[in-house]
Design an enzyme around this catalytic site. Structure first.
Site, PDB file in Angstrom:
ATOM      1  N   LYS A 171       0.851  -1.196   0.000  1.00 20.86           N
ATOM      2  CA  LYS A 171       0.000   0.000   0.000  1.00 20.86           C
ATOM      3  C   LYS A 171       0.883   1.241   0.000  1.00 20.86           C
ATOM      4  O   LYS A 171       0.682   2.156  -0.812  1.00 20.86           O
ATOM      5  CB  LYS A 171      -0.870  -0.024   1.258  1.00 20.86           C
ATOM      6  CG  LYS A 171      -2.013   0.938   1.258  1.00 20.86           C
ATOM      7  CD  LYS A 171      -2.696   0.965   2.632  1.00 20.86           C
ATOM      8  CE  LYS A 171      -3.444  -0.329   2.915  1.00 20.86           C
ATOM      9  NZ  LYS A 171      -3.923  -0.380   4.333  1.00 20.86           N
ATOM     10  N   ARG A 191      -2.265   4.067   8.675  1.00 25.60           N
ATOM     11  CA  ARG A 191      -2.638   2.903   7.866  1.00 25.60           C
ATOM     12  C   ARG A 191      -1.588   1.799   7.912  1.00 25.60           C
ATOM     13  O   ARG A 191      -0.396   2.075   7.833  1.00 25.60           O
ATOM     14  CB  ARG A 191      -2.841   3.327   6.405  1.00 25.60           C
ATOM     15  CG  ARG A 191      -3.697   4.559   6.246  1.00 25.60           C
ATOM     16  CD  ARG A 191      -3.777   5.012   4.795  1.00 25.60           C
ATOM     17  NE  ARG A 191      -4.523   4.074   3.969  1.00 25.60           N
ATOM     18  CZ  ARG A 191      -4.684   4.205   2.664  1.00 25.60           C
ATOM     19  NH1 ARG A 191      -4.123   5.229   2.018  1.00 25.60           N
ATOM     20  NH2 ARG A 191      -5.384   3.312   1.983  1.00 25.60           N
ATOM     21  N   MET A 247      -5.210  -6.431   9.183  1.00 25.90           N
ATOM     22  CA  MET A 247      -4.595  -5.459  10.081  1.00 25.90           C
ATOM     23  C   MET A 247      -5.454  -4.206  10.135  1.00 25.90           C
ATOM     24  O   MET A 247      -6.495  -4.141   9.524  1.00 25.90           O
ATOM     25  CB  MET A 247      -3.182  -5.164   9.615  1.00 25.90           C
ATOM     26  CG  MET A 247      -2.292  -6.382   9.826  1.00 25.90           C
ATOM     27  SD  MET A 247      -0.626  -6.081   9.349  1.00 25.90           S
ATOM     28  CE  MET A 247      -0.817  -5.616   7.659  1.00 25.90           C
ATOM     29  N   ARG A 287      -3.597  -1.197  -6.273  1.00 23.43           N
ATOM     30  CA  ARG A 287      -2.826  -2.447  -6.224  1.00 23.43           C
ATOM     31  C   ARG A 287      -3.318  -3.337  -7.359  1.00 23.43           C
ATOM     32  O   ARG A 287      -4.395  -3.117  -7.905  1.00 23.43           O
ATOM     33  CB  ARG A 287      -3.037  -3.155  -4.884  1.00 23.43           C
ATOM     34  CG  ARG A 287      -4.482  -3.549  -4.672  1.00 23.43           C
ATOM     35  CD  ARG A 287      -4.726  -4.163  -3.312  1.00 23.43           C
ATOM     36  NE  ARG A 287      -6.107  -3.920  -2.929  1.00 23.43           N
ATOM     37  CZ  ARG A 287      -6.572  -4.013  -1.698  1.00 23.43           C
ATOM     38  NH1 ARG A 287      -5.779  -4.311  -0.721  1.00 23.43           N
ATOM     39  NH2 ARG A 287      -7.834  -3.796  -1.445  1.00 23.43           N
ATOM     40  N   HIS A 320      -5.855 -42.901  -0.752  1.00 21.97           N
ATOM     41  CA  HIS A 320      -6.750 -43.533  -1.712  1.00 21.97           C
ATOM     42  C   HIS A 320      -7.858 -42.566  -2.136  1.00 21.97           C
ATOM     43  O   HIS A 320      -8.112 -42.358  -3.321  1.00 21.97           O
ATOM     44  CB  HIS A 320      -7.342 -44.798  -1.098  1.00 21.97           C
ATOM     45  CG  HIS A 320      -8.288 -45.515  -2.003  1.00 21.97           C
ATOM     46  ND1 HIS A 320      -9.640 -45.301  -1.969  1.00 21.97           N
ATOM     47  CD2 HIS A 320      -8.053 -46.402  -3.001  1.00 21.97           C
ATOM     48  CE1 HIS A 320     -10.212 -46.056  -2.891  1.00 21.97           C
ATOM     49  NE2 HIS A 320      -9.266 -46.733  -3.538  1.00 21.97           N
ATOM     50  N   SER A 353       8.755 -44.782 -16.504  1.00 23.50           N
ATOM     51  CA  SER A 353       7.795 -43.813 -16.001  1.00 23.50           C
ATOM     52  C   SER A 353       7.985 -43.742 -14.485  1.00 23.50           C
ATOM     53  O   SER A 353       7.834 -44.747 -13.790  1.00 23.50           O
ATOM     54  CB  SER A 353       6.369 -44.251 -16.336  1.00 23.50           C
ATOM     55  OG  SER A 353       5.463 -43.350 -15.760  1.00 23.50           O
ATOM     56  N   CYS A 395       4.301 -40.459 -13.685  1.00 24.49           N
ATOM     57  CA  CYS A 395       2.863 -40.693 -13.591  1.00 24.49           C
ATOM     58  C   CYS A 395       2.366 -40.615 -12.155  1.00 24.49           C
ATOM     59  O   CYS A 395       1.223 -40.952 -11.875  1.00 24.49           O
ATOM     60  CB  CYS A 395       2.500 -42.035 -14.200  1.00 24.49           C
ATOM     61  SG  CYS A 395       3.248 -43.421 -13.359  1.00 24.49           S
ATOM     62  N   TYR A 451       7.647 -36.272 -20.734  1.00 21.68           N
ATOM     63  CA  TYR A 451       6.259 -35.874 -20.472  1.00 21.68           C
ATOM     64  C   TYR A 451       5.916 -36.024 -18.994  1.00 21.68           C
ATOM     65  O   TYR A 451       6.612 -36.723 -18.248  1.00 21.68           O
ATOM     66  CB  TYR A 451       5.279 -36.698 -21.323  1.00 21.68           C
ATOM     67  CG  TYR A 451       5.196 -38.156 -20.920  1.00 21.68           C
ATOM     68  CD1 TYR A 451       4.328 -38.565 -19.910  1.00 21.68           C
ATOM     69  CD2 TYR A 451       6.000 -39.111 -21.523  1.00 21.68           C
ATOM     70  CE1 TYR A 451       4.259 -39.885 -19.514  1.00 21.68           C
ATOM     71  CE2 TYR A 451       5.946 -40.452 -21.139  1.00 21.68           C
ATOM     72  CZ  TYR A 451       5.070 -40.831 -20.120  1.00 21.68           C
ATOM     73  OH  TYR A 451       5.010 -42.133 -19.729  1.00 21.68           O
TER      74      TYR A 451
HETATM   75  P1  ADP Z   1      -7.432  -1.473   4.352  1.00 23.72           P
HETATM   76  O1  ADP Z   1      -6.090  -2.084   4.156  1.00 23.72           O
HETATM   77  O2  ADP Z   1      -8.287  -2.213   5.323  1.00 23.72           O
HETATM   78  O3  ADP Z   1      -8.111  -1.166   3.056  1.00 23.72           O
HETATM   79  P2  ADP Z   1      -6.775   1.305   4.468  1.00 23.72           P
HETATM   80  O4  ADP Z   1      -5.557   1.784   5.137  1.00 23.72           O
HETATM   81  O5  ADP Z   1      -6.722   1.252   2.998  1.00 23.72           O
HETATM   82  O6  ADP Z   1      -7.167  -0.095   5.087  1.00 23.72           O
HETATM   83  O7  ADP Z   1      -7.919   2.265   4.943  1.00 23.72           O
HETATM   84  C1  ADP Z   1      -9.242   1.941   5.256  1.00 23.72           C
HETATM   85  C2  ADP Z   1     -10.193   2.870   4.550  1.00 23.72           C
HETATM   86  O8  ADP Z   1      -9.940   4.212   4.898  1.00 23.72           O
HETATM   87  C3  ADP Z   1     -10.076   2.807   3.046  1.00 23.72           C
HETATM   88  O9  ADP Z   1     -11.350   2.909   2.477  1.00 23.72           O
HETATM   89  C4  ADP Z   1      -9.257   4.013   2.711  1.00 23.72           C
HETATM   90  O10 ADP Z   1      -9.506   4.483   1.421  1.00 23.72           O
HETATM   91  C5  ADP Z   1      -9.688   4.999   3.769  1.00 23.72           C
HETATM   92  N1  ADP Z   1      -8.640   5.966   4.062  1.00 23.72           N
HETATM   93  C6  ADP Z   1      -7.401   5.662   4.492  1.00 23.72           C
HETATM   94  N2  ADP Z   1      -6.655   6.778   4.632  1.00 23.72           N
HETATM   95  C7  ADP Z   1      -7.460   7.808   4.289  1.00 23.72           C
HETATM   96  C8  ADP Z   1      -7.257   9.212   4.207  1.00 23.72           C
HETATM   97  N3  ADP Z   1      -6.086   9.756   4.499  1.00 23.72           N
HETATM   98  N4  ADP Z   1      -8.288   9.971   3.824  1.00 23.72           N
HETATM   99  C9  ADP Z   1      -9.473   9.397   3.520  1.00 23.72           C
HETATM  100  N5  ADP Z   1      -9.718   8.089   3.573  1.00 23.72           N
HETATM  101  C10 ADP Z   1      -8.728   7.293   3.940  1.00 23.72           C
HETATM  102 MG    MG Z   2      -7.416  -0.183   1.573  1.00 20.16          MG
END
Ligand code: ADP
Ligand code: MG
Ligand code: MG
Length: 916
Positions: free
Chosen positions: A29, A99, A110, A372, A488, A797, A864, A884
């Site tokens: 991320k 985050r 997480m 991503r 089996h 084989s 095989c 093969y």
């Molecule tokens: P997850 O890995 O569970 O997606 P995120 O870190 O991406 O967690 O964040 C959870 C939510 O909060 C997501 O929808 C993300 O877009 C939103 N979010 C995270 N940071 C911000 C921010 N700085 N401003 C607005 N929304 C945020």
């Molecule tokens: Mg997210």
């Protein structure tokens, strides 16, 4: 500007100190936030604290490396400067999100805290600058809720209770007579803040801190700690993710989707993750924040008008209603929509893959919060790969590398409807894929009876044996408590293309009561259960499934794979039906046709037993004469299906006791039926008992003791070939002797087969045509003496199930019980019965190949064992130079792709081409 700390990386406001390829340090991320910032996309500024700090944190009793505090303070100051707002400022406060983000995405495992920096003082400032008290208090209540949950770890008092904060919100909504969160007023939200904090004080003994810096450090610590929460640990274990990777923490300035109706938050894919169809695909909610879209608090709306219309149509909603209540982003925010399309296309070109993005619209301005490579179904993976190659976004070889070979198998079996709810009660080994539901039955006979009445059944056994075949044949799926990936049940189910969950030690089976129990749940005879053989899940009740289809994309994709691969791909098939399926999936022959399953056919088993009970060769020959015409018909069926392609037929392999009844009552019944003395039958059965049947009287050893058995089988094969040949059908039989460990052993048996061929030629004007005699290489001694054996055998084989068993000295039938401990404790990386061991078994194979080819440069060599369908094992076979691999019919496409990937990887390593 210079970096403020070696482990802190700033992004946004015109800079990016990190890059996409720094995911190990910045998390996926974080790394992509930096990359988007460097592409000058609208990303709110922030900074990432690296995974190295996470590891330091764990190694040093939750402390931070030197200078980190100052580094964070300086980085916050940098955000403040960029935005003209100050953290903790009562007049115009800066708010941030904290985050999590690891090297690979661990969805929902997480934690993240939003709106951090709000206090009783700053909330007043936020009210004033936004001129929107509702927004300010909505943000504050969200912050208190997330802080309580993530940092203070306030959970429901009883496991099955609802989230306590959500419960308070529900009560508030009920009291106000509203159904949606957006209908709560600023005052309502203010009350919620007070009630949340009261709950926190009562349960945690202190309040939400009123110092934003204290909040920040508590949140950073909590996110680092979330790397080791129970959920994350279990997730890593299931997905083979090392515990020492750690998470990064990104601290990012907030943008607000909850400021009013000109704001929104959403998620979007650049292609449909279910089908792979190109086009923006996703959902959003106006006046909302963060996870609201996925949390299901309101019905989210479609991004594009086309998707919105399709959705409304499915729900029977009128166009007028749709516009009023479900207006799409394209309609409500046309400008933002246009910009999002452009950014989506840009990101896809940049990352050369389908993207999954998070965005927020604040007062009609679009901000990107995450991107991503999107997770996708197997069908979507194939379609995306093909179309991205056709669009020249990637080349064909890259397209082939984009799909996980095992995913392909999913496309050939029904799958659980991803939209359906399910209650998983246990998890076993994902032994054979597909998803099925049926009534629980606990014996093969019961399975036949219930299935005969037109109902669907799942056969539940402690373990299965060849005696259960008739039940397995009619069952939708098979569940066993014991046995591994080559047990089996697993092998037979894969061969039949039937779903199987094996070795599910979490279940208890009570045959007498006709019930299975697991983790508190009980399923009785006749009640429904569902199996997912792709994940190993055992699910209560009936979960709907969706059907597979071999799409045009799938066919094209496999054609491309065939163009790259060097390894041949054959199938293991015992019946004409399996042979047909295998051919449809692209098998270039049969690498293993087992003959014993034919012996278990109810019509023949008695003749087989007569043969076993014979007191002399003459009696034995008489019994065999009854079986011979039936075997000939089997071979005619298979050889005809595989016209023009080689069919390797293995002569009888299992120990004879497997064909005799186990229970005394069954012995009496059988004795009466075939007219022998029950005492004698029992005596024969007992005399066949071996301490170690897998190392006992089986394989070619049967042929040595009872030459008539192999001679009769050879006759059936050669007569079948001759008969087909007379009809102008080209049959290519390859007769294979199992468990050979000595040249002389092979010579004796092959000599006897050639005698049969001569007899046949003398008595009959039909000739079988070309046939070869070869051997399985499955005893370590055969690998070592391969040069000698290669002088007489016409093909090899590798039977890697037995070879693995004998190399490790590890019973394939019993080891499931403790192999798990070896994997858990990191002694073995993989179950060697599921994935070929490259160092031990692979080395024996190398020796065997070298020896064999020394004796006969053109010796054809295949594999095989069950490994022939495991992608990593297929790649090893490619590197070893086999001709093969042979695998169950439903694995043929998997092997075709794995073989292509192996060839591509090899050429890439040799630098035959640059960019894939
Ligand atoms: P997850 O890995 O569970 O997606 P995120 O870190 O991406 O967690 O964040 C959870 C939510 O909060 C997501 O929808 C993300 O877009 C939103 N979010 C995270 N940071 C911000 C921010 N700085 N401003 C607005 N929304 C945020
Ligand atoms: Mg997210
Ligand atoms: Mg074997």
């Amino acid at each position: 500007m210079a970096r403020v700390h070696p482990e802190i990386y700033f992004f946004g406001a015109g800079v990016a100190e990190g890059r996409a390829d720094m995911r190990e340090l910045l998390g996926g991320k974080g790394a992509n936030l930096h990359e988007m910032a460097s592409l000058k996309l609208p990303v709110p500024p922030g900074f990432t604290i690296s995974t190295a700090v996470c590891n330091y944190f764990y190694a040093h009793g939750n402390r931070y490396p030197k200078g980190l505090k100052e580094g964070v303070a300086k980085s916050v100051a940098r955000i403040e400067k960029a935005l003209g707002r100050r953290f903790g400022d009562a007049a115009n406060p800066l708010l941030v999100s904290v985050r999590s983000g690891a090297r690979v995405s661990m969805p929902g495992m997480m934690d993240t805290v939003l709106n951090l920096g709000l206090t009783d003082k700053t909330v007043v400032g936020l009210e004033a600058v936004s001129q929107n008290p509702r927004f300010a208090w909505d943000s504050y209540r969200r912050f208190c809720q997330m802080y309580g949950d993530v940092v203070l770890k306030l959970k429901p008092e009883n496991k099955n209770d609802r989230d306590p904060f959500e419960e308070i919100i529900e009560r508030k909504k009920a009291a106000r007579g509203v159904t949606e969160d957006v209908d709560l007023s600023a005052d309502d939200l203010k009350e919620l803040v007070a009630e949340f904090r009261e709950l926190i004080r009562a349960r945690c003994g202190h309040d939400v801190p009123q110092d934003p810096w204290e909040q920040l450090w508590a949140a950073i610590g909590a996110v680092f700690e979330s790397w080791n929460n129970d959920r994350a640990i279990v997730y890593r274990k299931i997905n083979n993710i090392p515990g020492d990777w750690g998470t990064a923490v990104s601290v990012q300035s907030m943008v607000f989707g909850n400021l009013g109706t000109d704001c929104a938050t959403g998620v979007a894919f650049t292609r449909d993750p279910a089908t792979g169809e190109k086009g923006i695909y996703g959902e959003f909610l106006p006046n909302a924040q963060g996870e609201d879209v996925v949390a299901g608090i309101r019905t989210p709306r479609s991004i594009s008008k086309a998707a919105g219309r399709a959705m409304a149509h499915r729900q029977g909603m009128s166009e007028a209603d749709r516009r009023a209540h479900q207006a799409t982003l394209e309609e409500s925010f046309p400008q933002v929509y246009g910009e999002l399309l452009k950014i989506a296309a840009r990101l896809e070109r940049h990352f050369r893959d389908m993207q999954d993005m998070e965005f927020t619209v604040e007062r009609s301005r679009l901000f990107m919060l995450q991107t991503r490579n999107g997770k996708r179904t197997a069908a979507a993976a194939v379609r995306c790969a093909v179309e991205m190659a056709q669009e020249k976004l990637i080349d064909k070889r890259a397209a082939l590398m984009r799909v996980e070979p095992v995913q392909l198998e999913q496309l050939l079996h029904p799958q659980l409807d991803p939209k359906a709810a399910k209650k998983t009660i246990a998890r076993g080994l994902p032994a054979s894929p597909g998803a099925v539901a049926g009534e629980a039955v606990f014996s093969a006979d019961e399975a036949v009876a219930v299935a005969g009445a037109g109902r669907k059944v799942i056969l539940v056994r402690v373990e299965t044996s060849p005696e259960d075949i008739h039940g397995m044949q009619v069952a939708e799926g098979i569940l066993t408590q014991r046995g591994g990936m080559t047990s089996h049940a697993a092998v037979v189910a894969r061969g039949m293309g039937k779903c199987c969950v094996a070795g599910c030690s979490e279940i208890e089976i009570d045959y007498a009561a006709g019930a299975l129990s697991a983790n508190g749940a009980v399923i009785r005879r006749g009640e429904y259960l569902t199996l997912d053989g792709t994940t190993g899940e055992v699910i209560e009740g009936r979960v709907p499934t969706v059907d597979p289809a071999m799409s045009a994309y799938f066919k094209k994709f496999l054609e491309w794979a065939d163009g790259e691969r060097k390894l041949g791909v054959r199938a293991n098939a015992d019946t004409p039906h399996d042979a047909k399926v295998a051919r449809e999936f692209g098998a270039e022959g049969i690498g293993l046709c087992r003959t014993e399953h034919m012996f278990f056919d109810p019509e023949r088993i008695d003749a087989v037993r007569e043969m076993i009970l014979a007191e002399n060769a003459e009696q034995r020959a008489r019994a065999l004469a009854k079986i011979l015409p039936m075997q000939r018909e089997d071979f005619i069926g298979i050889l005809r299906e595989m016209e023009g392609l080689p069919v390797t037929i293995r002569l009888l392999d299992p120990p004879l006791h497997e064909f005799l009844p186990k229970e005394d009552a069954e012995v009496r019944e059988l004795a009466a039926k075939i007219g022998v003395d029950p005492a004698r039958l029992k005596q024969v059965r007992d005399s066949l008992v071996e301490f170690n049947p897998m190392l006992g009287h089986r394989g070619s050893r049967l042929g040595i003791s009872f030459p008539e058995i192999y001679q009769a089988q050879a006759r059936a094969i050669l007569e079948a070939a001759a008969e087909l040949r007379a009809k102008g059908v080209r049959a290519i039989p390859e007769i294979m002797l199992p468990l050979i460990g000595e040249k002389r052993e092979f010579e004796v048996l092959a000599g006897e087969i050639r005698e049969v061929a001569k007899e046949l030629a003398a008595e009959n004007h039909n000739r079988p045509g070309a046939y070869t005699i070869g051997t399985m290489i499955e005893v370590p001694r055969a690998c070592i003496l391969a040069e000698q054996i290669g002088e007489v055998a016409e093909f090899f084989s590798f039977g890697t199930n037995d070879l693995t068993q004998m190399t490790y000295g590890l019973s394939r039938d019993d080891s499931a019980r403790f192999l798990g401990d070896y994997i858990e404790r990191g002694i073995y990386k993989k179950d060697p019965f599921a994935q070929l061991d490259p160092e031990g078994v692979g080395e024996l194979m190398r020796i065997g190949i070298e020896g064999g080819r020394k004796a006969n440069r053109k010796l054809k060599i295949g594999i095989c064992g069950e490994h022939g369908g495991d992608p990593e094992s297929v790649k090893l076979c490619h590197r070893l130079g086999l001709d093969y691999v042979s695998c169950s019919p439903y694995r043929v496409p998997v092997a075709r792709l794995a073989a292509a990937q192996a060839a591509i990887e090899e050429r890439k390593a040799k630098r035959e081409f640059k960019d894939v």
